[in-house]
Design a protein around this motif. Structure first.
Motif, PDB file in Angstrom:
ATOM      1  N   THR A  37      59.413  47.906  49.587  1.00 47.88           N
ATOM      2  CA  THR A  37      59.312  47.300  50.926  1.00 47.88           C
ATOM      3  C   THR A  37      59.299  45.776  50.829  1.00 47.88           C
ATOM      4  O   THR A  37      59.902  45.077  51.654  1.00 47.88           O
ATOM      5  CB  THR A  37      58.045  47.811  51.635  1.00 47.88           C
ATOM      6  OG1 THR A  37      58.079  49.239  51.696  1.00 47.88           O
ATOM      7  CG2 THR A  37      57.940  47.241  53.037  1.00 47.88           C
ATOM      8  N   HIS A  38      58.617  45.259  49.825  1.00 53.70           N
ATOM      9  CA  HIS A  38      58.605  43.805  49.587  1.00 53.70           C
ATOM     10  C   HIS A  38      60.036  43.289  49.390  1.00 53.70           C
ATOM     11  O   HIS A  38      60.439  42.283  50.009  1.00 53.70           O
ATOM     12  CB  HIS A  38      57.746  43.523  48.354  1.00 53.70           C
ATOM     13  CG  HIS A  38      57.771  42.104  47.882  1.00 53.70           C
ATOM     14  ND1 HIS A  38      57.081  41.084  48.497  1.00 53.70           N
ATOM     15  CD2 HIS A  38      58.420  41.528  46.830  1.00 53.70           C
ATOM     16  CE1 HIS A  38      57.286  39.949  47.857  1.00 53.70           C
ATOM     17  NE2 HIS A  38      58.096  40.184  46.833  1.00 53.70           N
ATOM     18  N   TYR A  39      60.802  43.972  48.567  1.00 58.28           N
ATOM     19  CA  TYR A  39      62.181  43.553  48.337  1.00 58.28           C
ATOM     20  C   TYR A  39      63.045  43.753  49.584  1.00 58.28           C
ATOM     21  O   TYR A  39      63.938  42.938  49.869  1.00 58.28           O
ATOM     22  CB  TYR A  39      62.788  44.310  47.154  1.00 58.28           C
ATOM     23  CG  TYR A  39      62.567  43.614  45.835  1.00 58.28           C
ATOM     24  CD1 TYR A  39      63.242  42.442  45.520  1.00 58.28           C
ATOM     25  CD2 TYR A  39      61.663  44.115  44.899  1.00 58.28           C
ATOM     26  CE1 TYR A  39      63.036  41.800  44.316  1.00 58.28           C
ATOM     27  CE2 TYR A  39      61.453  43.473  43.687  1.00 58.28           C
ATOM     28  CZ  TYR A  39      62.140  42.306  43.406  1.00 58.28           C
ATOM     29  OH  TYR A  39      61.934  41.659  42.214  1.00 58.28           O
ATOM     30  N   LEU A  40      62.799  44.816  50.329  1.00 56.71           N
ATOM     31  CA  LEU A  40      63.572  45.040  51.553  1.00 56.71           C
ATOM     32  C   LEU A  40      63.393  43.882  52.529  1.00 56.71           C
ATOM     33  O   LEU A  40      64.367  43.404  53.135  1.00 56.71           O
ATOM     34  CB  LEU A  40      63.138  46.354  52.196  1.00 56.71           C
ATOM     35  CG  LEU A  40      63.792  46.683  53.546  1.00 56.71           C
ATOM     36  CD1 LEU A  40      65.310  46.788  53.406  1.00 56.71           C
ATOM     37  CD2 LEU A  40      63.218  47.971  54.134  1.00 56.71           C
ATOM     38  N   ILE A  41      62.174  43.401  52.666  1.00 56.12           N
ATOM     39  CA  ILE A  41      61.910  42.272  53.568  1.00 56.12           C
ATOM     40  C   ILE A  41      62.672  41.033  53.097  1.00 56.12           C
ATOM     41  O   ILE A  41      63.350  40.361  53.886  1.00 56.12           O
ATOM     42  CB  ILE A  41      60.397  41.999  53.643  1.00 56.12           C
ATOM     43  CG1 ILE A  41      59.684  43.150  54.365  1.00 56.12           C
ATOM     44  CG2 ILE A  41      60.116  40.672  54.339  1.00 56.12           C
ATOM     45  CD1 ILE A  41      58.171  43.086  54.284  1.00 56.12           C
ATOM     46  N   ALA A  96      55.117  36.158  40.885  1.00 55.96           N
ATOM     47  CA  ALA A  96      53.727  36.475  41.229  1.00 55.96           C
ATOM     48  C   ALA A  96      53.644  37.276  42.516  1.00 55.96           C
ATOM     49  O   ALA A  96      52.734  38.099  42.682  1.00 55.96           O
ATOM     50  CB  ALA A  96      52.914  35.178  41.358  1.00 55.96           C
ATOM     51  N   GLY A  97      54.596  37.060  43.425  1.00 58.80           N
ATOM     52  CA  GLY A  97      54.597  37.821  44.671  1.00 58.80           C
ATOM     53  C   GLY A  97      54.789  39.303  44.424  1.00 58.80           C
ATOM     54  O   GLY A  97      54.117  40.147  45.025  1.00 58.80           O
ATOM     55  N   VAL A  98      55.712  39.640  43.530  1.00 63.04           N
ATOM     56  CA  VAL A  98      55.949  41.050  43.197  1.00 63.04           C
ATOM     57  C   VAL A  98      54.722  41.634  42.511  1.00 63.04           C
ATOM     58  O   VAL A  98      54.305  42.765  42.789  1.00 63.04           O
ATOM     59  CB  VAL A  98      57.198  41.187  42.301  1.00 63.04           C
ATOM     60  CG1 VAL A  98      57.340  42.602  41.780  1.00 63.04           C
ATOM     61  CG2 VAL A  98      58.448  40.780  43.074  1.00 63.04           C
ATOM     62  N   LEU A 148      56.004  48.931  37.157  1.00 65.74           N
ATOM     63  CA  LEU A 148      56.957  48.110  37.881  1.00 65.74           C
ATOM     64  C   LEU A 148      58.371  48.453  37.396  1.00 65.74           C
ATOM     65  O   LEU A 148      58.602  48.561  36.192  1.00 65.74           O
ATOM     66  CB  LEU A 148      56.659  46.631  37.616  1.00 65.74           C
ATOM     67  CG  LEU A 148      57.091  45.611  38.666  1.00 65.74           C
ATOM     68  CD1 LEU A 148      56.411  45.893  39.997  1.00 65.74           C
ATOM     69  CD2 LEU A 148      56.746  44.213  38.193  1.00 65.74           C
ATOM     70  N   PRO A 149      59.312  48.657  38.290  1.00 64.12           N
ATOM     71  CA  PRO A 149      60.656  49.052  37.848  1.00 64.12           C
ATOM     72  C   PRO A 149      61.388  47.981  37.041  1.00 64.12           C
ATOM     73  O   PRO A 149      62.423  48.259  36.451  1.00 64.12           O
ATOM     74  CB  PRO A 149      61.397  49.318  39.171  1.00 64.12           C
ATOM     75  CG  PRO A 149      60.333  49.539  40.188  1.00 64.12           C
ATOM     76  CD  PRO A 149      59.181  48.671  39.752  1.00 64.12           C
ATOM     77  N   VAL A 150      60.856  46.768  37.018  1.00 63.01           N
ATOM     78  CA  VAL A 150      61.560  45.654  36.375  1.00 63.01           C
ATOM     79  C   VAL A 150      60.659  44.982  35.357  1.00 63.01           C
ATOM     80  O   VAL A 150      59.433  45.056  35.445  1.00 63.01           O
ATOM     81  CB  VAL A 150      62.018  44.617  37.421  1.00 63.01           C
ATOM     82  CG1 VAL A 150      63.019  45.235  38.364  1.00 63.01           C
ATOM     83  CG2 VAL A 150      60.835  44.061  38.211  1.00 63.01           C
ATOM     84  N   GLY A 151      61.277  44.325  34.374  1.00 60.84           N
ATOM     85  CA  GLY A 151      60.530  43.601  33.361  1.00 60.84           C
ATOM     86  C   GLY A 151      60.403  42.125  33.649  1.00 60.84           C
ATOM     87  O   GLY A 151      59.670  41.412  32.959  1.00 60.84           O
ATOM     88  N   MET A 160      58.102  32.358  32.304  1.00 64.12           N
ATOM     89  CA  MET A 160      59.473  31.935  32.015  1.00 64.12           C
ATOM     90  C   MET A 160      59.757  30.492  32.406  1.00 64.12           C
ATOM     91  O   MET A 160      60.807  29.957  32.073  1.00 64.12           O
ATOM     92  CB  MET A 160      60.459  32.872  32.719  1.00 64.12           C
ATOM     93  CG  MET A 160      60.392  34.301  32.228  1.00 64.12           C
ATOM     94  SD  MET A 160      61.538  35.402  33.111  1.00 64.12           S
ATOM     95  CE  MET A 160      63.119  34.658  32.689  1.00 64.12           C
ATOM     96  N   GLY A 161      58.862  29.853  33.146  1.00 59.96           N
ATOM     97  CA  GLY A 161      59.060  28.452  33.492  1.00 59.96           C
ATOM     98  C   GLY A 161      59.725  28.229  34.833  1.00 59.96           C
ATOM     99  O   GLY A 161      59.812  27.107  35.311  1.00 59.96           O
ATOM    100  N   ASP A 162      60.233  29.292  35.472  1.00 62.65           N
ATOM    101  CA  ASP A 162      60.869  29.152  36.786  1.00 62.65           C
ATOM    102  C   ASP A 162      60.075  29.879  37.860  1.00 62.65           C
ATOM    103  O   ASP A 162      60.608  30.223  38.916  1.00 62.65           O
ATOM    104  CB  ASP A 162      62.300  29.692  36.742  1.00 62.65           C
ATOM    105  CG  ASP A 162      62.368  31.169  36.365  1.00 62.65           C
ATOM    106  OD1 ASP A 162      61.315  31.752  36.034  1.00 62.65           O
ATOM    107  OD2 ASP A 162      63.480  31.743  36.389  1.00 62.65           O
ATOM    108  N   GLY A 163      58.795  30.110  37.581  1.00 65.38           N
ATOM    109  CA  GLY A 163      57.959  30.824  38.530  1.00 65.38           C
ATOM    110  C   GLY A 163      57.971  32.329  38.317  1.00 65.38           C
ATOM    111  O   GLY A 163      57.267  33.056  39.025  1.00 65.38           O
ATOM    112  N   ARG A 164      58.745  32.782  37.367  1.00 66.50           N
ATOM    113  CA  ARG A 164      58.806  34.224  37.089  1.00 66.50           C
ATOM    114  C   ARG A 164      58.154  34.530  35.745  1.00 66.50           C
ATOM    115  O   ARG A 164      57.912  33.641  34.930  1.00 66.50           O
ATOM    116  CB  ARG A 164      60.254  34.723  37.102  1.00 66.50           C
ATOM    117  CG  ARG A 164      60.933  34.584  38.464  1.00 66.50           C
ATOM    118  CD  ARG A 164      62.300  35.250  38.461  1.00 66.50           C
ATOM    119  NE  ARG A 164      63.188  34.653  37.481  1.00 66.50           N
ATOM    120  CZ  ARG A 164      64.286  35.265  37.006  1.00 66.50           C
ATOM    121  NH1 ARG A 164      64.584  36.482  37.406  1.00 66.50           N
ATOM    122  NH2 ARG A 164      65.055  34.648  36.130  1.00 66.50           N
TER     123      ARG A 164
END
Length: 837
Positions: free
Chosen positions: A504-508, A437-439, A430-433, A467-471
């Motif tokens: 594509t997920h982020y593009l949407i 849950a969607g990602v 994954l490009p991000v740390g 993290m407590g905020d859904g991420r």
């Protein structure tokens, strides 16, 4: 007797199934075939064993845990029948297994040798004239006082940091050291290598006087290594209880019962009058703790676990999460290991090493060891080596697998079930740390519910942090380990496929956010088919504010852009860059805006070069022109004026032959804004051309925006009356649209205020600018709000009597420009300071 034989059969089946999936299987198979072939042919037994082994291997590969239970049940039934027919078969199997696979069979061998009979042994093969008794001798007792157990290992290095956590342990576990009250349990959890064990040892050393009857220590990782991954449930707990019973005053092997329940009860009885500390290291199941809680009041249990044992909280345990060290703590640890002088000689490199280690003590210790053991290696050189992600984990290793960050993380990974292990690997790509849950679901190509369940498994293993905020967050070094595993175990093409799915997920989502903020904006990408069947999270009542979501996800989107470009996903990249621009129209993160547009330009140019059809060439060319013209804006704000002009020249050239009138009009508008700074006399010409092209295309909003810029240019040229008429018309057109453009209308209001000032209408100018700043603030167009505030401060300061207004306007403008990283912040701050002189 039947219960004992059933227990032997269950333990033997567990050991047998464990062997079938181990490295020892080929060596052990032929011997086991001879054992089972006593009643059948050896060849048939060997085929049956091999078939079971292959069945287990296939089940493990597919993640089917039910097959293991079925195979184990079949062999348990077979062994039970065999032991009933011939009780000596159990001893024979134990001897065989101890020769073929001593480590994997220890639990079964111990059960056979010590778990069935504890009384007199009858030698009865041929009895002549009477019965011979063979009585086992009782170990002679040792005179003198009982030995006080002191088993917690001592620290071999200086301990630093963790002041807050140690204070919590003092309060929790030392509070009842007077021998009254209940037994307290503290659980230190956190990711591998974060220093839980070291902290537990440190607290135990300092708390020696609180536990007069001693300190016991059990390392469950060692017990797992000894017993193997597929031994009977509770085998490690049973062995831990035996260890503790032997270690308590007066303890020995003699008289330790065979069953887990009996050992638990005996431990409670033996500890009832004692005040002891029990340190349980590397626990991974709540049952391992519950059975080992002593009964003596004032006793305490200190647990370390990589997983978060939330079930123990219901039993009254205190859960203490051990986090990576902050920058100061990491630097302190580095100084402890390398010497303060060495760290202070290269302060920037020392801080960078702490950053690269992510505050993880095990990584810092390996890094320090490399520096101490190699006099020629400087901190600066090591920081440069570790700066490359591709070789960072390899650089955090000493001689031998066990002295590396990867080795520390390996056991936690190997204990994961197959589906969670796969998600863990893919999260490394994954490009991000930080992600939601969607990602994660998109990355693994699974549904969101499954992703949440598996993230729960990874969170419990402390490989992922909620993290407590859904991420969720993955530590940088954990992410690199996951990436290392993915490179070894996943297909080569999966990384590019994952990047495309996530991109594509982020593009949407970005496109939905863009449209939520403004629907009638110029867009080159045609995404209606992509968005048609997707759920719009910003359209529901409790959905996130689109601008806030974009701002929060800004680092992730930039990372996705970089990664997607490396994988050659050119169309995806320019579409992402175009949609992402909406954030920067509201919030002026100039560096991020510049980078995203540069990536988009590069991708669009590559898409033109690789296009197969005339339609693809036309779309990608239009995208390149659009992105180059947009790129001129952050370049101008950053003072890169020549480059901004060059980008606009290329954009104009790309649109000259295009039939896209609205795009041509937009590029002319950006050209006019460049000329405002360097060729004011020609700016009016560019804006007039933009206005005409928009009107020709029927683009009323574009025409109104072009009119706004035209009015500003007219005012700059001294034609204030004409400017006022043009700006009023622009504001009217912007406000009266079906979807009113409050943001651009407020900018027109601010420009009208400036024109009124030029016309000598000071009070009206102040009123217009106040109103413009208010609306722009509400619209979160902070860059333009700051512009209006500076104009307002200029007028108020010049006319006098408005010192409070001047100070308020400048203070707010400074805050806005500082947040955006603008060079104007320092200039305005100096001006604000001059008011106090």
């Amino acid at each position: 007797m039947e219960a004992e034989l059933a227990a032997l059969a269950a333990s033997g089946a567990t050991t047998l199934v464990g062997l079938m999936v181990s490295d020892s299987w080929e060596r052990a198979k032929s011997g086991l075939a001879r054992f089972f072939g006593r009643r059948d042919s050896g060849e048939a037994a060997e085929e049956e064993l091999q078939a079971a082994s292959e069945e287990l291997g296939s089940a493990r590969a597919s993640g089917d845990t039910g097959v293991q239970a079925d195979v184990q049940a079949r062999w348990r039934q077979r062994l039970e029948r065999m032991f009933q027919e011939d009780p000596r078969a159990a001893e024979e199997l134990a001897r065989l297994l101890s020769e073929l696979a001593p480590d994997a069979s220890r639990a079964f061998v111990n059960l056979v040798s010590g778990g069935v009979n504890y009384g007199l042994a009858f030698q009865g093969s041929h009895i002549h004239g009477g019965i011979t008794f063979n009585v086992q001798p009782t170990p002679s007792s040792v005179s003198g006082p009982p030995v006080r157990p002191d088993q917690v290992p001592s620290l071999a290095v200086r301990f630093s940091n963790r002041v807050a956590e140690l204070a919590v342990l003092d309060e929790l576990l030392g509070a009842r050291s007077d021998g009254s009250g209940s037994v307290d349990v503290g659980v230190l959890d956190g990711l591998p290598g974060v220093g839980k064990t070291t902290m537990a040892w440190r607290w135990a050393a300092a708390a020696q006087g609180l536990f007069p009857d001693g300190q016991l220590y059990v390392d469950f990782a060692a017990l797992r290594d000894e017993s193997g991954p597929m031994t009977a449930v509770g085998a490690d707990v049973s062995e831990a209880l035996a260890m503790c019973l032997r270690s308590l005053p007066g303890g020995s092997d003699n008289g330790i019962p065979s069953s887990l329940a009996e050992r638990t009860n005996l431990f409670r009885s033996r500890s009832a009058d004692l005040r002891i500390l029990l340190v349980l290291d590397d626990v991974n199941q709540p049952a391992q703790v519950r059975a080992l809680i002593p009964k003596g009041p004032g006793s305490a249990v200190l647990v370390t676990s990589q997983g978060r044992l939330g079930e123990l909280a219901m039993d009254g345990a205190r859960l203490i999460s051990v986090k990576p060290l902050d920058a100061h703590g990491g630097l302190t640890l580095l100084k402890d290991r390398c010497g303060e002088e060495a760290a202070e000689a290269e302060p920037d490199a020392a801080e960078r090493l702490v950053e690269l280690c992510g505050g993880l003590p095990v990584a810092l210790q390996v890094v320090a060891a490399r520096l101490v053991n190699d006099d020629s290696l400087t901190m600066t050189e090591l920081a440069a080596e570790l700066d490359d992600e591709a070789g960072r984990l390899a650089g955090m290793a000493l001689e031998g697998e066990e002295s590396s960050v990867s080795a520390v993380l390996g056991p936690s990974y190997r204990l994961l079930p197959p589906d969670a292990a796969r998600l863990y690997r893919l999260l490394g790509w994954l490009p991000v740390g930080i992600f939601d849950a969607g990602v994660a679901a998109v990355a693994a190509d699974i549904d969101a519910r499954s992703a949440k369940r598996l993230l729960g498994v990874l969170t419990k293993a402390s490989l992922v942090e909620a993290m407590g905020d859904g991420r969720y967050r993955v530590h940088d070094l954990v992410r690199l380990h996951a990436r290392e595993r993915a490179a070894e175990e996943e297909q080569e093409t999966e990384q590019a496929a994952l990047t495309e799915r996530v991109g594509t997920h982020y593009l949407i989502l970005i496109s939905f956010a863009d449209r939520a903020l403004r629907r009638d904006r110029l867009r080159i990408a045609e995404l209606s088919a992509l968005l048609r069947d997707a759920d719009d999270p910003f359209a529901v009542a409790d959905g996130p504010p689109p601008l806030e979501w974009l701002d929060t996800e800004r680092p992730a989107i930039l990372a996705v852009l970089r990664t997607a470009l490396r994988h050659g996903l050119h169309t995806l990249v320019w579409q992402l860059a175009e949609a992402f621009t909406v954030l920067f129209l509201y919030r002026r993160y100039l560096g991020a805006w510049k980078e995203s547009l540069q990536l988009g330009v590069e991708a669009a140019a590559a898409a033109v070069a690789s296009a197969d059809t005339a339609g693809e060439i036309e779309e990608a060319t239009a995208a390149e022109a659009r992105l180059r013209s947009l790129l001129s804006r952050p370049l101008l704000d950053l003072g890169e004026n020549d480059r901004a002009g060059a980008e606009l020249d290329k954009a104009v050239a790309l649109t000259e032959t295009a039939g896209h009138l609205v795009l041509r009009a937009s590029v002319q508008e950006f050209l006019g804004r460049y000329r405002d700074l360097f060729e004011p006399s020609r700016a009016v010409e560019a804006y007039q051309h933009s206005l005409e092209l928009n009107e020709q295309a029927g683009e009323t909003r574009g025409a109104a925006i072009a009119a706004y810029f035209l009015g500003c240019a007219q005012d700059t040229q001294g034609d204030h009356v004409e400017a006022m008429a043009t700006l009023r018309r622009a504001r009217q057109d912007l406000e009266s649209r079906a979807e009113p453009d409050r943001r651009m209308a407020a900018r027109a209001t601010a420009a009208i205020g400036v024109v009124r000032d030029h016309l000598g209408e000071t009070e009206e100018a102040i009123r217009e600018l106040r109103e413009a700043a208010r609306v722009l603030g509400e619209e979160e167009a902070t860059h333009y709000e700051a512009q209006a505030l500076v104009h307002l401060a200029d007028i108020a300061e010049r006319t006098g009597g408005h010192e409070g207004l001047v100070r308020d306007c400048l203070s707010r403008a400074v805050a806005i420009h500082e947040a955006a990283g603008s060079r104007l912040a320092e200039t305005l701050r100096r001006r604000l300071g001059e008011l106090d002189r």
